[in-house]
Design an enzyme around this catalytic site. Structure first.
Site, PDB file in Angstrom:
ATOM      1  N   GLY A   8       0.823  -1.200   0.000  1.00 25.89           N
ATOM      2  CA  GLY A   8       0.000   0.000   0.000  1.00 25.89           C
ATOM      3  C   GLY A   8       0.858   1.250   0.000  1.00 25.89           C
ATOM      4  O   GLY A   8       1.879   1.321   0.694  1.00 25.89           O
ATOM      5  N   ALA A   9       0.450   2.238  -0.795  1.00 23.66           N
ATOM      6  CA  ALA A   9       1.201   3.492  -0.890  1.00 23.66           C
ATOM      7  C   ALA A   9       0.251   4.665  -0.728  1.00 23.66           C
ATOM      8  O   ALA A   9       0.238   5.607  -1.523  1.00 23.66           O
ATOM      9  CB  ALA A   9       1.937   3.573  -2.228  1.00 23.66           C
ATOM     10  N   GLY A  10      -0.562   4.598   0.326  1.00 25.33           N
ATOM     11  CA  GLY A  10      -1.481   5.687   0.639  1.00 25.33           C
ATOM     12  C   GLY A  10      -0.965   6.515   1.800  1.00 25.33           C
ATOM     13  O   GLY A  10       0.248   6.654   1.994  1.00 25.33           O
ATOM     14  N   THR A  11      -1.887   7.026   2.603  1.00 31.77           N
ATOM     15  CA  THR A  11      -1.503   7.894   3.713  1.00 31.77           C
ATOM     16  C   THR A  11      -0.857   7.128   4.852  1.00 31.77           C
ATOM     17  O   THR A  11      -0.367   7.735   5.803  1.00 31.77           O
ATOM     18  CB  THR A  11      -2.727   8.672   4.241  1.00 31.77           C
ATOM     19  OG1 THR A  11      -3.775   7.742   4.563  1.00 31.77           O
ATOM     20  CG2 THR A  11      -3.240   9.649   3.205  1.00 31.77           C
ATOM     21  N   GLY A  12      -0.853   5.803   4.772  1.00 35.14           N
ATOM     22  CA  GLY A  12      -0.107   4.993   5.730  1.00 35.14           C
ATOM     23  C   GLY A  12       1.168   4.441   5.115  1.00 35.14           C
ATOM     24  O   GLY A  12       2.244   4.525   5.700  1.00 35.14           O
ATOM     25  N   ALA A  35      -1.038  -1.299  -5.941  1.00 34.31           N
ATOM     26  CA  ALA A  35      -1.779  -1.760  -7.118  1.00 34.31           C
ATOM     27  C   ALA A  35      -1.703  -0.779  -8.284  1.00 34.31           C
ATOM     28  O   ALA A  35      -1.780  -1.187  -9.447  1.00 34.31           O
ATOM     29  CB  ALA A  35      -3.239  -2.019  -6.745  1.00 34.31           C
ATOM     30  N   CYS A 159     -16.575   5.240   7.981  1.00 37.16           N
ATOM     31  CA  CYS A 159     -15.971   6.524   7.633  1.00 37.16           C
ATOM     32  C   CYS A 159     -17.095   7.489   7.251  1.00 37.16           C
ATOM     33  O   CYS A 159     -17.532   7.514   6.099  1.00 37.16           O
ATOM     34  CB  CYS A 159     -14.994   6.335   6.474  1.00 37.16           C
ATOM     35  SG  CYS A 159     -14.025   7.783   6.095  1.00 37.16           S
ATOM     36  N   GLY A 320      -6.374  10.129  10.105  1.00 35.68           N
ATOM     37  CA  GLY A 320      -4.995  10.264   9.677  1.00 35.68           C
ATOM     38  C   GLY A 320      -4.011  10.360  10.814  1.00 35.68           C
ATOM     39  O   GLY A 320      -2.904   9.801  10.743  1.00 35.68           O
ATOM     40  N   CYS A 353      -9.456  15.542  13.459  1.00 37.69           N
ATOM     41  CA  CYS A 353     -10.017  15.602  12.099  1.00 37.69           C
ATOM     42  C   CYS A 353     -10.357  17.034  11.718  1.00 37.69           C
ATOM     43  O   CYS A 353     -10.875  17.803  12.545  1.00 37.69           O
ATOM     44  CB  CYS A 353     -11.281  14.738  12.016  1.00 37.69           C
ATOM     45  SG  CYS A 353     -11.959  14.613  10.341  1.00 37.69           S
ATOM     46  N   LYS A 388      -8.040  23.096   5.982  1.00 35.16           N
ATOM     47  CA  LYS A 388      -7.991  21.844   5.231  1.00 35.16           C
ATOM     48  C   LYS A 388      -7.391  22.060   3.840  1.00 35.16           C
ATOM     49  O   LYS A 388      -6.638  21.220   3.347  1.00 35.16           O
ATOM     50  CB  LYS A 388      -9.374  21.207   5.122  1.00 35.16           C
ATOM     51  CG  LYS A 388      -9.328  19.894   4.346  1.00 35.16           C
ATOM     52  CD  LYS A 388     -10.433  18.948   4.641  1.00 35.16           C
ATOM     53  CE  LYS A 388     -10.215  17.630   3.908  1.00 35.16           C
ATOM     54  NZ  LYS A 388     -11.257  16.643   4.171  1.00 35.16           N
TER      55      LYS A 388
END
Length: 422
Positions: A8-12, A35, A159, A320, A353, A388
């Site tokens: 995975g190469a997201g926010t984590g 992916a 979510c 996050g 958040c 934001k």
């Protein structure tokens, strides 16, 4: 030399790679597998769906930024995890051996659990940039022939923030176009009340969000279970606090965006003893699998119990700030293991958040996430909307630059006027 592989190469996943590269000896190899070959800043997807952002604004190619830091990258799908043999099989036939595996895949979107829900059915989604672009196309057609809109989150969703955001963003966009008077809007959610957020509420989130929805002429149905969706019509059962159906709604719509429930991605969920029945990775306080001690996991893909039992099932969000702290704990724990020590680091259960609401916004701090809390704070104002926007640019820039600093803590706490969370 150890090989640390990050799924995975997201926010984590991206921060995990950068932190690991900085913390671990350069003799250790780090590989990220994702992916797709691009990073996407998911919190901006609601803006994509109304045309306030375009794909290039919130995406960038992963490979050059990782390789510049000495991190290998493979753009492919993992089809099988041999946890006992510490091996991954990829869709193009390649196998990858690992010494430590960090699972940060995010979720599988369970649209198939409700007939007619999802981009392949009759409702839109903002869960991925592809979905958001498809929602934008549907929204453009809707603007040519406006009518009722239904927005919300189905049963089992965890979510809820993006659903509220999108409702208010659509409201703001329609007002700018002088079309709001042509669009009756209904918010449908499995939450037991407005502002529950999967967290049992935060501060006065119930009263403040109800007030905002009344002020913006958004009706709502809570304790809602969507039974099916047909073209232009959603069937919703409304429940009481005992879980009994008290009213059945047939909601006409010309545009709808409904967030789905989440599950674990298939190759992860199939590993015996790794996950709970929904496919979420079971971890201990050190973010490590109890059955496979060389597997760690962080983010939306881990198993967290609901904050409380609700009449209609709701999940617990992973924000996050929480994900960032999980990632940091994992990297330090692997560092300890590589030097012959036992893991000692833990992530936080604190939630922070910033939620956009079109031309204003809402921010909350829940410390810890599960009540009773030491800090239980919820505020709204135009400053959150602006914060934001600034955070989006800040986060993307930091991901391109390969930072290992705690982005959420450094930016969000400063934006909220809080020095530190303990």
């Amino acid at each position: 030399m150890a090989h640390i592989v990050i799924l995975g190469a997201g926010t984590g996943g991206m921060p995990a790679a950068y932190e690991a590269r900085e913390a671990l000896d350069k003799s250790h190899k780090i590989t990220v597998i994702n992916a797709v070959d691009y990073f996407q800043f998911v919190p901006s997807n609601p803006w994509i769906a109304v045309g306030w952002r375009k794909r290039p604004d919130i995406t960038f190619p992963i490979r050059p930024h990782l390789e510049r830091k000495g991190i290998d990258f493979i753009a492919d799908m993992v089809t099988e995890i041999d946890a006992a043999g510490s091996t991954l099989k990829l869709s193009r036939g390649e196998t990858v051996k690992y010494d430590y595996l960090i699972i940060a895949t995010g979720p599988k979107l369970a649209f198939d659990e409700i007939p007619g829900v999802g981009p392949e059915g009759h409702t839109q989604s903002v869960c991925t940039v592809d979905h958001a672009e498809k929602a934008y196309d549907a929204y453009q057609s809707f603007l040519d022939n406006p009518g009722p809109a239904v927005i919300g989150a189905v049963q089992g969703a965890s979510c809820f923030g993006p659903a509220y955001e999108f409702a208010f963003i659509v409201d703001a966009d329609l007002r700018k176009r002088k079309l709001r008077d042509k669009v009756p809007m209904t918010y449908v959610t499995s939450e037991p009340y407005i502002g529950h957020l999967g967290l049992g509420g935060v501060g006065d989130s119930k009263g403040m969000l109800e007030s905002e929805m009344r002020n913006h002429h958004i009706k709502w149905i809570t304790n809602a279970k969507v039974s099916r969706v047909e073209a232009g019509k959603m069937y919703v059962d409304e429940h009481n606090d005992a879980g009994q159906v008290i009213k059945q709604h047939e909601l006409d719509f010309k545009f709808s965006m409904m967030l789905p429930a989440f599950k674990g991605v298939d190759p992860v969920a199939r590993v015996e003893g790794l996950c709970n029945p929904r496919g979420f990775v079971i971890v201990d306080k050190h973010q490590r699998s109890p059955k496979y001690p060389n597997i760690y996991s962080a983010g939306v893909c881990i198993a967290i119990p609901p904050v409380e039992q609700t009449p209609v099932p709701t999940g617990t969000p992973k924000t996050g700030y929480m994900i960032e702290s999980m990632v940091t704990a994992i990297v330090h724990n692997i560092e300890e293991e590589l030097t012959g020590r036992m893991p000692t680091h833990t992530g936080t259960w604190n939630a922070i958040c910033l939620a956009d609401m079109g031309d204003t916004g809402a921010a909350f701090v829940a410390l810890p996430q599960i009540p009773p809390r030491n800090v239980n704070w919820f505020k709204k104002g135009k400053w959150v909307h602006l914060a934001k926007i600034a955070f989006e640019k800040y986060f993307i820039r930091k991901m391109k630059n390969g930072t290992s600093e705690p982005i959420y803590e450094k930016y969000m706490l400063k934006a909220l006027g809080i020095e530190r969370l303990k």
